[in-house]
Structures are given as C-alpha cells and as structure tokens.
Motif scaffolding. Structure first.
Motif, short mmCIF file in Angstrom:
data_model
loop_
_atom_site.label_atom_id
_atom_site.label_comp_id
_atom_site.label_asym_id
_atom_site.label_seq_id
_atom_site.Cartn_x
_atom_site.Cartn_y
_atom_site.Cartn_z
N UNK A 1 0.83 -1.21 0.00
CA UNK A 1 0.00 0.00 0.00
C UNK A 1 0.86 1.26 0.00
N UNK A 2 0.29 2.33 -0.49
CA UNK A 2 0.93 3.64 -0.44
C UNK A 2 0.77 4.17 0.98
N UNK A 3 1.86 4.27 1.70
CA UNK A 3 1.82 4.69 3.10
C UNK A 3 1.95 6.20 3.29
N UNK A 4 1.93 6.94 2.19
CA UNK A 4 2.14 8.39 2.28
C UNK A 4 1.02 9.10 3.03
N UNK A 5 -0.14 8.46 3.20
CA UNK A 5 -1.23 9.09 3.94
C UNK A 5 -1.01 9.02 5.44
N UNK B 1 6.69 4.36 10.12
CA UNK B 1 7.82 3.63 10.71
C UNK B 1 7.32 2.41 11.48
N UNK B 2 6.34 2.62 12.35
CA UNK B 2 5.83 1.53 13.17
C UNK B 2 5.19 0.46 12.31
N UNK C 1 5.79 -0.23 9.13
CA UNK C 1 6.83 -0.93 8.37
C UNK C 1 7.52 -1.97 9.24
N UNK C 2 7.77 -1.62 10.50
CA UNK C 2 8.42 -2.57 11.40
C UNK C 2 7.49 -3.71 11.77
N UNK C 3 6.20 -3.41 11.91
CA UNK C 3 5.24 -4.47 12.22
C UNK C 3 5.10 -5.41 11.02
N UNK C 4 5.09 -4.86 9.82
CA UNK C 4 5.02 -5.68 8.60
C UNK C 4 6.22 -6.61 8.53
N UNK D 1 -0.47 2.02 15.39
CA UNK D 1 -0.74 0.97 14.41
C UNK D 1 -2.23 0.87 14.11
N UNK D 2 -3.05 1.05 15.13
CA UNK D 2 -4.50 1.03 14.92
C UNK D 2 -4.92 2.18 14.01
N UNK D 3 -4.39 3.37 14.27
CA UNK D 3 -4.72 4.53 13.42
C UNK D 3 -4.28 4.29 11.98
N UNK D 4 -3.10 3.75 11.81
CA UNK D 4 -2.60 3.46 10.46
C UNK D 4 -3.51 2.44 9.79
#
Length: 135
Positions: free
Chosen positions: A83-87, A94-95, A97-100, A123-126
């Motif tokens: 996914x595009x994480x720019x939002x 960062x969090x 990406x590390x969880x992934x 992470x929940x917000x993301x």
C-alpha cells in the motif's frame, strides 16, 4: 443509596465478553468479597472496583449492545506491504513498516523508546486510515 446487586445471577454468564480485569473483579465479587477487600487484593482504589463492576454488569446484562467489545482483532499487517503509506504520519509509517517486517509491539516500543500502548494506538490509526482508503 443504590440497590444491592445479587452477583450470583452472573454465575452462569459468558464472562469472555469482559476484559480480564473486569472478569477478575466480578469473580471476586461473586465469591462474596466486598469492594474494599477486592481493592486491597487487586491493589487499586475502591472507585475503580465499582467502575469495573458497573461495566461488567452492563456488558453481561446486554451482551448484544456491542458484541465485539474488548475482543481484540488479529490484524494481518502484511496486507499493507504494497500500500501507499504516504497518507500516514511519519511515526505511523515507521511503526507499520516494522510491524510488517514481523516485529512485536514490545520490540517496536523498545527500539523507539515508546510504550506498547502508543505503538498499538499508532498501528491502529494506520490500519484504520489504510482500510478507509483501500476498502
């Protein structure tokens, strides 16, 4: 003065809809302990015990009001790998990406001198932002 509650009526209830702390408090109350005794045993104030008992009773009296309350969802964060994480905010990116990559909440928190709760919140917000975009 509020009416006395007969906690024995909850003996056959499904306590899995309660948080661990609500369940623990309710079980002690069903065993006949007073709120003062429970507060000493659990090392918290009597007001917290009363609040936990009220929340537990509300959930047990009307379990259909919110059937998923306090049931943790297992989120597969790898679904966001492409996914595009720019939002997301910088810290959410960062969090996430590390969880992934497979790190635990605890590992992420320790690496960034944060708390597990903060990691979970970000992470929940993301997760919610990305689900709103890609669902």
């Amino acid at each position: 003065m509020p009416a006395r509650v007969d906690y024995a009526i909850y003996a056959d209830s499904d306590l899995s809809i309660l948080t661990a702390r609500e369940r623990e408090t309710l079980i002690l109350k069903m065993q006949g302990l007073s709120t003062v005794e429970i507060s000493k045993k659990l090392n918290c104030c009597r007001q917290n015990i009363n609040a936990l008992l009220i929340k537990a009773r509300k959930k047990l009296n009307d379990p259909q009001a919110n059937p998923n309350i306090h049931r943790r969802q297992t989120i597969d964060y790898t679904q966001y790998a492409d996914c595009d994480l720019s939002v997301l905010t910088k810290l959410e990116r960062i969090f996430l990406s590390e969880k992934i990559s497979g790190k635990s909440y605890k590992e992420i928190a320790e690496q960034h001198h944060s708390t597990i709760t903060s990691v979970g919140t970000l992470l929940y917000r993301a997760h919610k932002k990305l689900d709103d975009l890609y669902s």
